[in-house]
Design a protein around this motif. Structure first.
Motif, PDB file in Angstrom:
ATOM      1  N   LEU A 130      -4.036   4.821  -1.724  1.00 34.33           N
ATOM      2  CA  LEU A 130      -5.134   4.861  -0.765  1.00 34.33           C
ATOM      3  C   LEU A 130      -5.981   6.097  -0.965  1.00 34.33           C
ATOM      4  CD1 LEU A 130      -3.134   3.705   2.368  1.00 34.33           C
ATOM      5  CD2 LEU A 130      -4.947   2.429   1.219  1.00 34.33           C
ATOM      6  N   GLU A 165       1.536  -5.352   6.022  1.00 32.29           N
ATOM      7  CA  GLU A 165       2.904  -4.848   5.929  1.00 32.29           C
ATOM      8  C   GLU A 165       3.815  -5.416   7.021  1.00 32.29           C
ATOM      9  OE1 GLU A 165       4.293  -3.122   3.671  1.00 32.29           O
ATOM     10  OE2 GLU A 165       2.619  -2.369   2.502  1.00 32.29           O
ATOM     11  N   ALA A 199      -0.679   5.376   7.849  1.00 32.28           N
ATOM     12  CA  ALA A 199      -0.203   4.475   6.803  1.00 32.28           C
ATOM     13  C   ALA A 199       1.278   4.719   6.506  1.00 32.28           C
ATOM     14  CB  ALA A 199      -1.042   4.665   5.535  1.00 32.28           C
ATOM     15  N   TYR A 218       0.836  -1.182   0.000  1.00 30.67           N
ATOM     16  CA  TYR A 218       0.000   0.000   0.000  1.00 30.67           C
ATOM     17  C   TYR A 218       0.878   1.242   0.000  1.00 30.67           C
ATOM     18  CZ  TYR A 218      -4.138  -2.749   1.175  1.00 30.67           C
ATOM     19  OH  TYR A 218      -5.163  -3.640   1.156  1.00 30.67           O
ATOM     20  N   ILE A 273      -3.835  -2.728   6.830  1.00 33.91           N
ATOM     21  CA  ILE A 273      -2.533  -2.379   6.256  1.00 33.91           C
ATOM     22  C   ILE A 273      -1.411  -2.841   7.181  1.00 33.91           C
ATOM     23  CG2 ILE A 273      -1.045  -0.447   5.569  1.00 33.91           C
ATOM     24  CD1 ILE A 273      -3.574   1.061   4.797  1.00 33.91           C
TER      25      ILE A 273
END
Length: 294
Positions: free
Chosen positions: A56, A271, A215, A51, A267
């Motif tokens: 996003l 990740e 993020a 991502y 996420i």
């Protein structure tokens, strides 16, 4: 126009509009560059993650009309998680199109540098009367529009550099820009947490700005875990917990906040791994932003 603020026509709403224009310019640049110079398969960064904040943002814009779509997206991700884009080693910033005569680093283009300078100039040009979005005087009410206006340029900076950043590299200017913008958003969060302001009265785009910062922190956390930097891992984990605290409190009462915290956790699991995300501070039932319980 964006960095000129005539006193008689400048207020929190005009600053908000200018911040929104900056976001639009960044999105337009990213789309045009991707279509013209890359293979269109995904991020052009050397250390691309599953991502990125820019992707996003595109999903957020396209699904803004359907606040319940996050559940469908999460279910689809569990069935078939997206594969990270692997850039061509010969072109670390993406394979040029057939019309391009050489490799293209977007950060060396005049338009990119203009946008980068424009964002930084906008932040520094905010008039003195509007530089403190969270008033320190107890008798002055917080202006939610001005608060959002201060968040937007930092989000624009993240979205501009995010597709091209080698996250965690000490020699990557884009990585430094993203980290500085992320921590500027965190500073605005800390200031808000020093008040008793009810988060539900903020503009809904604030939660997205916090989400973008979260993020980005996840990507930096992944990079620090790769090299085993324990001090930075502890710091970033704590900062991520603050972002989750804000989104969790907002998510208790709004579908927008719930969507953002669910997606941020997804996420994190993709990740970092299927482990427990950093726990937010104790939630408040009154919706106020306060970290005093930590």
């Amino acid at each position: 126009m964006l960095i000129t603020h005539p006193p008689l026509t400048t207020d929190s709403f005009t600053l908000y509009l200018k911040g929104s224009v900056l976001l639009g310019k960044v999105k337009t640049f990213n789309v045009r560059f991707k279509m013209r110079y890359t293979d269109g398969a995904g991020p052009t960064a050397m250390g691309s993650s599953t991502y990125t904040a820019s992707s996003l943002f595109d999903n957020h814009q396209s699904n803004a009309h359907d606040p319940y779509n996050w559940a469908q997206q999460a279910a689809q991700q569990q069935r078939s998680p997206p594969q990270p884009h692997v850039p061509n080693p010969a072109y670390p910033y993406g394979a040029p199109s057939s019309t391009a005569g050489s490799k293209i680093d977007p950060r060396e283009t005049a338009e990119f540098q203009l946008l980068d300078n424009l964002i930084r100039s906008f932040i520094s040009s905010i008039p003195k009367d509007f530089r403190e979005p969270v008033p320190t005087d107890l008798g002055v009410k917080l202006d939610p529009v001005l608060y959002t206006a201060h968040l937007l340029p930092h989000v624009a900076m993240i979205l501009l550099h995010d597709p091209h950043a080698d996250i965690g590299s000490p020699n990557c200017l884009s990585s430094s820009r993203i980290l500085a913008a992320t921590r500027s958003i965190l500073e605005l969060i800390y200031k808000l947490c020093g008040t008793t302001y009810d988060l539900i009265y903020l503009d809904h785009s604030c939660s997205f700005c916090w989400f973008v910062a979260g993020a980005s922190l996840i990507r930096f956390l992944k990079a620090k875990m790769r090299i085993g930097d324990d001090a930075e891992i502890a710091r970033i984990t704590q900062e991520l917990g603050v972002v989750r605290f804000m989104l969790s409190n907002l998510g208790d009462r709004t579908i927008v906040g719930l969507r953002q915290i669910k997606l941020l956790d997804d996420i994190y699991n993709l990740e970092i791994g299927n482990t427990q995300a950093p726990s937010p501070a104790t939630r408040r039932t009154d919706g106020n932003a306060s970290l005093s319980e930590v």
